[in-house]
Scaffold this motif. Structure first.
Motif, PDB file in Angstrom:
ATOM      1  N   THR A   3       0.831  -1.205   0.000  1.00  0.00           N
ATOM      2  CA  THR A   3       0.000   0.000   0.000  1.00  0.00           C
ATOM      3  C   THR A   3       0.867   1.258   0.000  1.00  0.00           C
ATOM      4  O   THR A   3       0.654   2.186  -0.786  1.00  0.00           O
ATOM      5  CB  THR A   3      -0.937   0.010   1.222  1.00  0.00           C
ATOM      6  OG1 THR A   3      -1.826  -1.108   1.146  1.00  0.00           O
ATOM      7  CG2 THR A   3      -1.758   1.290   1.277  1.00  0.00           C
ATOM      8  N   LEU A  13      -4.294  -8.092  -8.186  1.00  0.00           N
ATOM      9  CA  LEU A  13      -5.495  -7.248  -8.142  1.00  0.00           C
ATOM     10  C   LEU A  13      -5.344  -6.146  -7.093  1.00  0.00           C
ATOM     11  O   LEU A  13      -5.687  -4.974  -7.351  1.00  0.00           O
ATOM     12  CB  LEU A  13      -6.716  -8.118  -7.827  1.00  0.00           C
ATOM     13  CG  LEU A  13      -8.032  -7.382  -7.570  1.00  0.00           C
ATOM     14  CD1 LEU A  13      -8.466  -6.600  -8.816  1.00  0.00           C
ATOM     15  CD2 LEU A  13      -9.122  -8.375  -7.158  1.00  0.00           C
ATOM     16  N   THR A  59      -2.882  -3.472  -8.349  1.00  0.00           N
ATOM     17  CA  THR A  59      -3.503  -2.617  -9.369  1.00  0.00           C
ATOM     18  C   THR A  59      -4.474  -1.626  -8.737  1.00  0.00           C
ATOM     19  O   THR A  59      -4.555  -0.463  -9.167  1.00  0.00           O
ATOM     20  CB  THR A  59      -4.231  -3.492 -10.404  1.00  0.00           C
ATOM     21  OG1 THR A  59      -3.333  -4.482 -10.909  1.00  0.00           O
ATOM     22  CG2 THR A  59      -4.741  -2.653 -11.557  1.00  0.00           C
ATOM     23  N   THR A  60      -5.203  -2.059  -7.725  1.00  0.00           N
ATOM     24  CA  THR A  60      -6.139  -1.160  -7.040  1.00  0.00           C
ATOM     25  C   THR A  60      -5.401  -0.004  -6.386  1.00  0.00           C
ATOM     26  O   THR A  60      -5.800   1.162  -6.502  1.00  0.00           O
ATOM     27  CB  THR A  60      -6.934  -1.942  -5.986  1.00  0.00           C
ATOM     28  OG1 THR A  60      -7.613  -3.038  -6.605  1.00  0.00           O
ATOM     29  CG2 THR A  60      -7.961  -1.045  -5.309  1.00  0.00           C
ATOM     30  N   ASN A  61      -4.313  -0.292  -5.692  1.00  0.00           N
ATOM     31  CA  ASN A  61      -3.537   0.769  -5.045  1.00  0.00           C
ATOM     32  C   ASN A  61      -2.875   1.696  -6.065  1.00  0.00           C
ATOM     33  O   ASN A  61      -2.802   2.915  -5.856  1.00  0.00           O
ATOM     34  CB  ASN A  61      -2.477   0.160  -4.128  1.00  0.00           C
ATOM     35  CG  ASN A  61      -3.036  -0.209  -2.775  1.00  0.00           C
ATOM     36  OD1 ASN A  61      -3.452   0.641  -2.002  1.00  0.00           O
ATOM     37  ND2 ASN A  61      -3.054  -1.494  -2.488  1.00  0.00           N
ATOM     38  N   SER A  71      -4.062   2.411  -8.967  1.00  0.00           N
ATOM     39  CA  SER A  71      -5.124   3.252  -9.510  1.00  0.00           C
ATOM     40  C   SER A  71      -5.456   4.399  -8.559  1.00  0.00           C
ATOM     41  O   SER A  71      -5.686   5.538  -8.995  1.00  0.00           O
ATOM     42  CB  SER A  71      -6.384   2.406  -9.763  1.00  0.00           C
ATOM     43  OG  SER A  71      -6.108   1.341 -10.635  1.00  0.00           O
ATOM     44  N   PRO A  79      -8.799  -0.656   0.433  1.00  0.00           N
ATOM     45  CA  PRO A  79      -8.327  -1.913  -0.175  1.00  0.00           C
ATOM     46  C   PRO A  79      -7.544  -2.791   0.789  1.00  0.00           C
ATOM     47  O   PRO A  79      -7.622  -4.020   0.724  1.00  0.00           O
ATOM     48  CB  PRO A  79      -7.438  -1.435  -1.331  1.00  0.00           C
ATOM     49  CG  PRO A  79      -7.904  -0.063  -1.636  1.00  0.00           C
ATOM     50  CD  PRO A  79      -8.359   0.529  -0.338  1.00  0.00           C
ATOM     51  N   TYR A 129      -7.600  -6.964   1.489  1.00  0.00           N
ATOM     52  CA  TYR A 129      -6.439  -7.778   1.145  1.00  0.00           C
ATOM     53  C   TYR A 129      -5.873  -8.493   2.374  1.00  0.00           C
ATOM     54  O   TYR A 129      -5.418  -9.643   2.259  1.00  0.00           O
ATOM     55  CB  TYR A 129      -5.349  -6.921   0.505  1.00  0.00           C
ATOM     56  CG  TYR A 129      -4.152  -7.748   0.088  1.00  0.00           C
ATOM     57  CD1 TYR A 129      -4.235  -8.632  -0.986  1.00  0.00           C
ATOM     58  CD2 TYR A 129      -2.955  -7.673   0.783  1.00  0.00           C
ATOM     59  CE1 TYR A 129      -3.152  -9.402  -1.364  1.00  0.00           C
ATOM     60  CE2 TYR A 129      -1.858  -8.437   0.412  1.00  0.00           C
ATOM     61  CZ  TYR A 129      -1.967  -9.299  -0.657  1.00  0.00           C
ATOM     62  OH  TYR A 129      -0.899 -10.075  -1.019  1.00  0.00           O
ATOM     63  N   LEU A 146     -12.449  -5.466  -3.889  1.00  0.00           N
ATOM     64  CA  LEU A 146     -11.230  -4.931  -4.505  1.00  0.00           C
ATOM     65  C   LEU A 146     -11.470  -4.535  -5.956  1.00  0.00           C
ATOM     66  O   LEU A 146     -10.983  -3.493  -6.420  1.00  0.00           O
ATOM     67  CB  LEU A 146     -10.106  -5.962  -4.420  1.00  0.00           C
ATOM     68  CG  LEU A 146      -9.402  -6.131  -3.071  1.00  0.00           C
ATOM     69  CD1 LEU A 146      -8.318  -7.202  -3.168  1.00  0.00           C
ATOM     70  CD2 LEU A 146      -8.794  -4.814  -2.609  1.00  0.00           C
ATOM     71  N   ILE A 147     -12.227  -5.347  -6.679  1.00  0.00           N
ATOM     72  CA  ILE A 147     -12.513  -5.028  -8.084  1.00  0.00           C
ATOM     73  C   ILE A 147     -13.308  -3.721  -8.178  1.00  0.00           C
ATOM     74  O   ILE A 147     -13.023  -2.856  -9.015  1.00  0.00           O
ATOM     75  CB  ILE A 147     -13.275  -6.191  -8.746  1.00  0.00           C
ATOM     76  CG1 ILE A 147     -12.376  -7.429  -8.843  1.00  0.00           C
ATOM     77  CG2 ILE A 147     -13.778  -5.781 -10.130  1.00  0.00           C
ATOM     78  CD1 ILE A 147     -13.087  -8.668  -9.343  1.00  0.00           C
ATOM     79  N   MET A 163     -11.101  -0.752  -7.412  1.00  0.00           N
ATOM     80  CA  MET A 163     -10.177  -0.507  -8.522  1.00  0.00           C
ATOM     81  C   MET A 163     -10.886   0.219  -9.672  1.00  0.00           C
ATOM     82  O   MET A 163     -10.362   1.198 -10.220  1.00  0.00           O
ATOM     83  CB  MET A 163      -9.594  -1.822  -9.027  1.00  0.00           C
ATOM     84  CG  MET A 163      -8.641  -1.673 -10.202  1.00  0.00           C
ATOM     85  SD  MET A 163      -8.154  -3.259 -10.914  1.00  0.00           S
ATOM     86  CE  MET A 163      -9.715  -3.818 -11.599  1.00  0.00           C
ATOM     87  N   MET A 175     -10.017   3.939 -11.117  1.00  0.00           N
ATOM     88  CA  MET A 175      -9.634   4.121 -12.516  1.00  0.00           C
ATOM     89  C   MET A 175     -10.550   5.111 -13.222  1.00  0.00           C
ATOM     90  O   MET A 175     -10.097   5.940 -14.013  1.00  0.00           O
ATOM     91  CB  MET A 175      -9.668   2.773 -13.243  1.00  0.00           C
ATOM     92  CG  MET A 175      -8.491   1.870 -12.938  1.00  0.00           C
ATOM     93  SD  MET A 175      -8.522   0.380 -13.960  1.00  0.00           S
ATOM     94  CE  MET A 175      -6.913  -0.317 -13.561  1.00  0.00           C
TER      95      MET A 175
END
Length: 388
Positions: free
Chosen positions: A205, A282, A285-287, A289, A340, A344, A368-369, A372, A376
């Protein structure tokens, strides 16, 4: 007169006594004006101490109570109900689920939907009255030793309360029944089994936020953003081009942390390594974004660092990494669900310590999705096509 002589003569002229203070005052006023213009920095000065005070004062609880508990009642008797009421009266257990099979009982513990499970066997009350000393099972999710330890320590008084209420016995020399506590997933209550998996998410993170929060602002400060904006490239293409390299960097970091945790600290990986790798990607990518979104809001690298720290502070305090998540107030849990790191940490602990399957992790994966996609969307929407 030469320039050297003029400079020497200038140094020999006595300076007015008020000159130093006048110039210092001018710099003081200038800094306050600059601070007023830098609204992000000014907000951090106010918000960080206020946030720390509120979180530590209201949200953080090292002795969590009213923890979610499932019950498997194979016999619905007066004594069984009395035992459950005695458990609730300790204020550590809150019965949220009643299950009808051992498989459902185990699934709730493995998925993290409950922290405790109580099983009352068939023929419990009759065995007590005959003096057979039956056993009542209390299973605990001990991946968080702090949350489980305090509650398990109260089980002795539960026996006394139930006996005094239903059997009208004070302190018998031999207890008519016993409570067997089973600390699952971390029976020795070793803190490293709880801390090391959480460190994977915490370190990722911090680093992922900072990497991408600085990416766009660095381009603006160096003047390279003008060249980038002159190219026939879309905002979403810029975002993916900046995020993907750091996904690889984050994956290397995660592999390094997990490898060290396994080899040096003996943390097991009971679940699927492929599943852990996919969900870690995943999370990275979330962090990234979110960090990229920060870079579209701030105007310089200092503000980017400040905003990243502003996000990181509640993440580490409200995610369940340092303090039991279930012991926090409801409003703090709602805030934590929007971070997030909260999801996680549940995922990585469940896979490494419980051997959880994808079906046990559906909620946190979907969360999480969603986070994200939200990040984005905001990042692409806010991306400036010009430097105005």
């Amino acid at each position: 007169m030469s320039a050297t002589d003029a400079a020497s003569q200038h140094r020999d002229v006595p300076e007015p006594t008020f000159g130093f203070w006048r110039r210092s005052y001018a710099m003081l006023v200038k800094e306050f004006i600059q601070l007023r213009r830098d609204r992000v920095s000014f907000a951090m000065i106010v918000m960080i101490p206020v946030m720390q005070l509120l979180l530590f004062g209201y949200a953080i609880n090292t002795t969590p109570r009213h923890l979610p508990t499932a019950v498997l009642i194979q016999e619905d008797s007066d004594l069984a109900r009395s035992v459950l009421k005695a458990l609730e009266n300790t204020n550590y257990f809150r019965f949220t689920r009643e299950v009808h099979s051992v498989a459902e009982f185990d699934d709730l513990l493995q998925s993290g939907k409950v922290l405790f499970g109580v099983e009352i066997p068939r023929g419990f009350e009759r065995a007590v009255r005959r003096g057979d000393r039956p056993a009542l099972l209390v299973a605990a999710d001990a991946t968080d030793p702090v949350a489980a330890g305090s509650a398990l320590g109260t089980l002795g008084m539960v026996v006394q309360t139930a006996l005094a209420h239903d059997l009208h016995i004070g302190d018998p020399p031999a207890m008519p029944f016993e409570i067997r506590a089973h600390a699952r997933y971390n029976p020795a209550a070793e803190s490293r089994l709880n801390i090391v998996p959480g460190l994977v998410g915490t370190i990722l993170t911090m680093t992922m936020l900072i990497f991408t929060a600085l990416s766009v602002t660095r381009e603006i400060e160096r003047g390279t953003m003008e060249s980038l904006l002159s190219m026939p490239i879309r905002p979403v293409e810029v975002m993916f081009g900046k995020i993907i390299p750091y996904v690889i960097v984050g994956f290397i970091q995660a592999s390094l942390i997990v490898g060290i945790g396994t080899l040096l600290f003996g943390v097991p990986i009971l679940g699927s390594v492929a599943l852990l790798a996919a969900l870690t990607t995943l999370f990275i990518t979330t962090n990234l974004s979110i960090g990229y979104t920060f870079s579209t809001i701030v105007q310089n690298q200092l503000q980017a660092m400040q905003m990243s720290m502003m996000f990181f502070l509640p993440s580490i305090l409200l995610s369940g990494f340092m303090f039991p998540f279930a012991g926090m107030p409801v409003w703090a849990q709602y805030l934590g669900e929007g971070l997030p790191l909260t999801h996680y940490i549940r995922i990585v602990r469940a896979i490494m310590l419980k051997g959880a399957a994808p079906s046990n992790l559906q909620y946190d994966t979907i969360a999480l999705i969603v986070l994200m996609l939200i990040a984005m969307t905001i990042a692409v929407t806010r991306f400036r096509r010009t430097l105005d």
